[in-house]
Design an enzyme around this catalytic site. Structure first.
Site, short mmCIF file in Angstrom:
data_model
loop_
_atom_site.label_atom_id
_atom_site.label_comp_id
_atom_site.label_asym_id
_atom_site.label_seq_id
_atom_site.Cartn_x
_atom_site.Cartn_y
_atom_site.Cartn_z
N SER A 184 4.19 -6.22 2.82
CA SER A 184 2.91 -6.29 3.60
C SER A 184 1.90 -6.87 2.58
CB SER A 184 2.39 -4.88 3.98
OG SER A 184 1.31 -4.90 4.62
N LEU A 185 1.03 -5.93 2.06
CA LEU A 185 0.01 -6.37 0.96
C LEU A 185 0.94 -7.21 0.07
CD1 LEU A 185 -2.52 -6.35 -0.95
CD2 LEU A 185 -1.47 -4.05 -1.51
N GLN A 209 0.94 -1.28 -0.02
CA GLN A 209 -0.06 0.03 -0.02
C GLN A 209 0.91 1.38 -0.05
OE1 GLN A 209 -3.27 -0.97 2.58
NE2 GLN A 209 -4.19 1.06 2.44
N HIS A 239 -0.30 -3.63 11.14
CA HIS A 239 0.79 -4.21 11.63
C HIS A 239 1.13 -3.88 13.20
CE1 HIS A 239 1.56 -6.07 7.68
NE2 HIS A 239 1.64 -4.56 7.16
#
Length: 297
Positions: free
Chosen positions: A88-89, A9, A195
């Site tokens: 992450s994503l 993101q 997170h």
């Protein structure tokens, strides 16, 4: 050895994926399939939407996932990763590209993840802040000493760490970090505390979806955010994906481990060049490039 890395993101921009859609028939087919799976025309928002529209978590996450995964699929025979990782994503994009998840299941999980995170953000005011110019252990110590929930969330590169938690706690930590000598401690324009323990409701919701999704052994090791180590076991991959929402993104450690394991070239697959910049700050000698689609795919 060749590593492929997938952004998370923040990499989105208006017009993302349009060149892919217009020039690669496979990409057009996959984008249209994505519209059907999601139940709305995400391509309209990606190609023509305002930056504000793209910033909604429920749109941003599937949009970046689609750009990355479809770009990887248009690389054809040239896509032969020795290892993959995603920020992450981006970990979901990496898993689909490496064959651990199919396209449809990956997109459904990302959409569910985005909605669950959005809901968690709305339960309680929370935020994130970028901290520049301090060692990780100093940031960790100040977070631990600060009243309220605030934790280290993204280890992006040496001297660049993102903290995450309750609004007041993050603000208090920023003041302490500046007093400690941080070059910058700046609250970010994000929807919530990704997170961090604040994402526990989203983690519980996503856990059920992940457990009910079929995973396969990936074609190459994936260096997951939670462990920063090479993983190929499907059950371990699932457990790490579930933990990821409330655990920090260990990007610095992941790249360092990939280099230790032989990575010399990193290709970023998806919008932007953020990860290439981080890789260079982690290891100046590493070669970095952006993936280029193949019109004949």
């Amino acid at each position: 050895m060749h590593a492929y890395i997938f952004p998370g993101q923040g990499a989105q921009f208006s017009g993302m994926g349009l060149d892919l859609y217009e020039n690669a028939p496979l990409a057009q087919e996959l984008f249209e399939r994505a519209n059907d799976i999601l139940g709305f025309h995400i391509t309209d928002i990606m190609f023509e939407g305002a930056a504000e529209d793209l910033k909604q978590t429920k749109v941003t996450q599937p949009a970046i996932f689609l750009h990355s995964v479809i770009l990887a699929k248009t690389l054809g025979d040239t896509f032969k990763p020795d290892m993959v990782a995603g920020h992450s994503l981006g970990e979901f994009s990496a898993l689909v590209a490496a064959g651990a998840l199919n396209f449809e299941d990956g997109l459904k999980l990302v959409s569910q993840r985005a909605k669950a995170m959005q809901k968690a953000c709305e339960l309680q005011p929370s935020t994130m802040a970028a901290v520049l110019g301090l060692d990780d252990d100093v940031v960790e110590k100040i977070c631990a000493m600060t009243e309220g929930i605030v934790v280290a969330a993204n280890y992006n590169c040496p001297g660049q760490l993102v903290i995450s938690g309750e609004v007041d706690a993050v603000n208090r930590a920023c003041e302490s970090l500046k007093a400690e000598g941080a070059r910058r401690a700046l609250v970010l324009p994000v929807g919530g505390a990704f997170h961090s323990p604040m994402m526990e409701p989203a983690r519980e919701e996503l856990a059920a979806a992940i457990e009910n999704t079929r995973f396969s052994k990936p074609n190459c090791p994936i260096y997951q955010n939670v462990t920063a180590s090479a993983v190929t076991d499907e059950n371990e991959i699932k457990a790490n994906l579930i933990s990821q929402l409330t655990a920090p993104v260990r990007w610095t450690q992941s790249v360092q481990q990939m280099i230790t394991d032989g990575a010399t070239h990193f290709t970023e697959v998806g919008p932007g060049k953020v990860l290439q910049g981080l890789v260079k700050k982690i290891h100046r000698e590493a070669e970095t490039t952006s993936a280029q689609y193949n019109v004949n795919a």
